[in-house]
Enzyme design. Structure first.
Site: not given
Ligand code: 5GP
Length: 183
Positions: A103, A131
């Site tokens: 994300d 995403k």
């Molecule tokens: P980042 O560090 O890239 O923002 O996020 C990675 C982590 O955030 C993922 O492993 C997941 O646990 C959580 N995450 C990000 N987007 C989503 C989403 O749409 N739904 C859920 N359930 N978790 C998310």
């Protein structure tokens, strides 16, 4: 029971198996002369890791570690914490990190930097979902299953408050489920 909380299915089970197979074949080709170490990020990675591994035809191992960036809500918080570290050394290893979703890019950047610092020969990322509209830190995973819009999804490992991980598909959670969430 759980289905009543889901607004719509974004990636059904058939598609998940299809993309896992595609990624597994790509990894098999790319690492044909190597023995990669697949590292899953708990807890969300488990269903995807299990599906992906079935389609990698190589001598490879898998290990898990746990990092937390979300704390029960639907928004990412800035800091990433290592909750459970690896039990093995990554020195000289060709590592593939298996993630449920990328994300903001923060989690994956922290883990990638850490494994590189620890002496991994290479570090690539295989993610079931990407995403890109959520990115705060630049990052392009090498292996992407499905690119999704900026919506909060659950299922196939992804949770809301630790629930919904057991759904066999990825779906958008109804806003009514989390609208009173203050985190
Ligand atoms: P980042 O560090 O890239 O923002 O996020 C990675 C982590 O955030 C993922 O492993 C997941 O646990 C959580 N995450 C990000 N987007 C989503 C989403 O749409 N739904 C859920 N359930 N978790 C998310």
């Amino acid at each position: 029971m759980l289905e009543k909380d889901i607004e719509r299915i974004l990636v059904d089970h058939k598609k998940i198996v299809e993309v896992s197979k595609k990624l597994g074949n790509q990894i098999t080709n790319d690492y044909h002369d190597k023995k990669p170490l697949i590292i899953g990020l708990l807890n969300g990675c488990l269903p995807f890791l299990a599906e992906l591994m079935k389609h990698i035809d190589l001598y490879c191992e898998y290990e898990v570690m746990s990092v937390k960036s979300y704390h029960g809500g639907t928004k990412s918080v800035g800091n990433v914490k290592i909750v459970k570290d690896l039990d093995v050394s990554v020195e000289g290893r060709h590592v593939i990190i298996a993630e449920d979703i990328v994300d903001t890019g923060r989690t994956i950047n922290v883990v990638k930097d850490l494994l590189t610092y620890r002496g991994a020969a290479s570090v690539e990322v295989a993610t079931l979902l990407d995403k890109p509209e959520g990115r705060i830190e630049a990052f392009v995973p090498k292996y992407i299953g499905v690119t999704i819009p900026k919506v909060f999804v659950v299922g196939f490992g992804l949770d809301y408050d630790d629930y919904y991980r057991n759904l066999p598909y990825v779906g958008v959670l109804k806003e009514s489920v989390y609208k009173n969430d203050i985190s």
